[in-house]
Write an enzyme that holds these catalytic residues in place. Structure first.
Site, short mmCIF file in Angstrom:
data_model
loop_
_atom_site.label_atom_id
_atom_site.label_comp_id
_atom_site.label_asym_id
_atom_site.label_seq_id
_atom_site.Cartn_x
_atom_site.Cartn_y
_atom_site.Cartn_z
N ASN A 9 0.86 -1.19 0.00
CA ASN A 9 0.00 0.00 0.00
C ASN A 9 0.89 1.24 0.00
OD1 ASN A 9 -1.43 2.27 1.10
ND2 ASN A 9 -3.08 0.89 1.66
N HIS A 12 0.94 6.25 1.89
CA HIS A 12 1.64 7.23 2.72
C HIS A 12 2.88 7.83 2.05
CE1 HIS A 12 -1.43 6.84 5.55
NE2 HIS A 12 -1.25 5.54 5.63
N HIS A 45 -5.59 3.68 -1.72
CA HIS A 45 -6.92 4.07 -1.23
C HIS A 45 -7.22 5.48 -1.73
CE1 HIS A 45 -9.68 4.54 2.58
NE2 HIS A 45 -10.33 4.75 1.45
N ARG A 47 -9.33 8.15 -1.22
CA ARG A 47 -10.31 8.58 -0.21
C ARG A 47 -11.20 9.67 -0.77
NH1 ARG A 47 -8.93 6.81 5.22
NH2 ARG A 47 -10.70 8.10 5.81
N ARG A 51 -7.04 12.83 0.63
CA ARG A 51 -5.98 13.33 1.53
C ARG A 51 -4.60 12.78 1.18
NH1 ARG A 51 -7.77 10.35 7.08
NH2 ARG A 51 -9.69 11.39 6.53
N GLU A 72 -8.63 0.59 -3.01
CA GLU A 72 -9.47 0.66 -1.81
C GLU A 72 -10.41 1.83 -1.97
OE1 GLU A 72 -7.03 0.92 1.63
OE2 GLU A 72 -6.22 -1.08 1.37
N THR A 103 -17.60 -1.91 15.64
CA THR A 103 -16.91 -1.34 16.81
C THR A 103 -15.39 -1.36 16.65
OG1 THR A 103 -17.27 -3.49 17.80
CG2 THR A 103 -18.65 -1.70 18.58
N GLU A 153 -11.21 -9.19 3.29
CA GLU A 153 -9.92 -8.83 3.89
C GLU A 153 -10.17 -8.64 5.38
OE1 GLU A 153 -7.23 -6.36 1.81
OE2 GLU A 153 -6.38 -5.51 3.63
N HIS A 192 -3.75 -4.33 7.88
CA HIS A 192 -3.86 -3.12 8.71
C HIS A 192 -2.95 -3.23 9.92
CE1 HIS A 192 -5.74 0.79 9.42
NE2 HIS A 192 -5.32 0.57 10.64
N1 PXP Z 1 -5.94 -3.16 4.13
C1 PXP Z 1 -6.88 -2.20 4.11
C2 PXP Z 1 -8.25 -2.57 3.64
C3 PXP Z 1 -6.59 -0.88 4.49
O1 PXP Z 1 -7.56 0.05 4.45
C4 PXP Z 1 -5.29 -0.57 4.88
C5 PXP Z 1 -4.94 0.83 5.27
O2 PXP Z 1 -5.11 1.68 4.20
C6 PXP Z 1 -4.32 -1.58 4.85
C7 PXP Z 1 -4.68 -2.88 4.49
C8 PXP Z 1 -2.90 -1.32 5.18
O3 PXP Z 1 -2.76 -0.90 6.50
P1 PXP Z 1 -1.35 -0.32 6.98
O4 PXP Z 1 -1.10 0.92 6.18
O5 PXP Z 1 -1.59 -0.07 8.42
O6 PXP Z 1 -0.33 -1.37 6.71
#
Ligand code: PXP
Length: 244
Positions: A9, A12, A45, A47, A51, A72, A103, A153, A192
């Site tokens: 991913n 960032h 992603h 968004r 952002r 995403e 939650t 996922e 995540h």
């Molecule tokens: N999987 C999904 C569905 C996500 O939304 C994210 C975060 O964007 C990730 C995986 C990756 O998470 P991380 O950036 O914390 O590794």
């Protein structure tokens, strides 16, 4: 046991770029580097507030990166239209607003079946592999099956955020959910918050076919470079998968 895929991913990289509003660092360059370092796919992603990843990033990723793109996206008409226009390999539906979440933070698929049904249907119809980013909760897995999404996922955030007995409990929940996914005929992914320290027990779950990892890899790249951080993650995943 099948090979465990790594989706990198790159959100960032765009976060850092956008902090100054210019073109550097370019997430598309990071995607090319991830491919060379052994990633099996690229995840981004888009968004609603743009952002980090922008529409132009998605255009360029689709045009220039050979690896499959996992887009995403929130379950909104705008995002479905964008996905149908680009036809990425996969689309992972994630919650963006509080009322769409369970939650723990996964998509509340069970609570919004009627909202999700036409969107999942349109994406599946277009040949996009749809996944739902859900908690390791039997109700959410049943909902994914009922919606006709071929992939789930599992959210590993709570597992990563805790230590000791709570982490063990979260791991057991993820193991049970992965087994349920297999029994329901769903392909199972996870992600995540995964890091070098937390990845092995998740990678060792045979029913999981793909991990999506971003924030840790990009953060670690500050110290060791992106190539090295991805290669180390790949190695830890492969070792865990091989039972080493
Ligand atoms: N999987 C999904 C569905 C996500 O939304 C994210 C975060 O964007 C990730 C995986 C990756 O998470 P991380 O950036 O914390 O590794």
């Amino acid at each position: 046991m099948g090979k465990l895929r790594l989706g990198v991913n790159i959100d960032h990289v765009a976060t850092i770029r956008n902090a100054r509003g210019g073109a550097h660092p370019d997430p598309v360059r990071a995607a090319a580097l991830a491919a060379a370092a052994g990633a099996d796919g690229i995840t981004a992603h888009l968004r609603e507030d743009r952002r980090h990843i922008t529409d132009d990033d998605i255009d360029r990723l689709m045009d220039t990166i050979a690896l499959p793109l996992n887009l995403e996206m929130a379950a909104t008409p705008e995002m479905v239209e964008i996905a149908l226009r680009h036809k990425p390999h996969a689309a992972c539906i994630v919650p963006e607003r509080r009322e769409e979440r369970t939650t723990e933070g996964g998509l509340d698929a069970a609570g919004q079946l009627e909202h999700l049904r036409p969107m999942v249907g349109a994406l599946v119809e277009a040949g996009i592999r749809v996944s739902l980013f859900i908690e390791a909760d039997p109700r959410q897995l049943d909902a994914a099956r009922a919606l006709g999404a071929p992939v789930v996922e599992l959210h590993t955030g709570a597992y990563c955020d805790h230590a000791g007995p709570r982490r063990d409990k979260e791991l057991a929940r993820i193991q049970a959910a992965a087994a349920q996914a297999a029994a329901l005929g769903l392909e199972c992914h996870a992600g995540h918050g995964l890091a070098f320290e937390t990845v092995a027990p998740i990678a060792a779950i045979a029913a999981i076919a793909e991990l999506n990892i971003g924030h840790f890899l990009i953060g670690e790249a500050i110290f060791t470079g992106l190539d090295a951080s991805i290669r180390r993650m790949r190695q830890l995943m492969d070792q865990a998968r091989a039972g080493q």
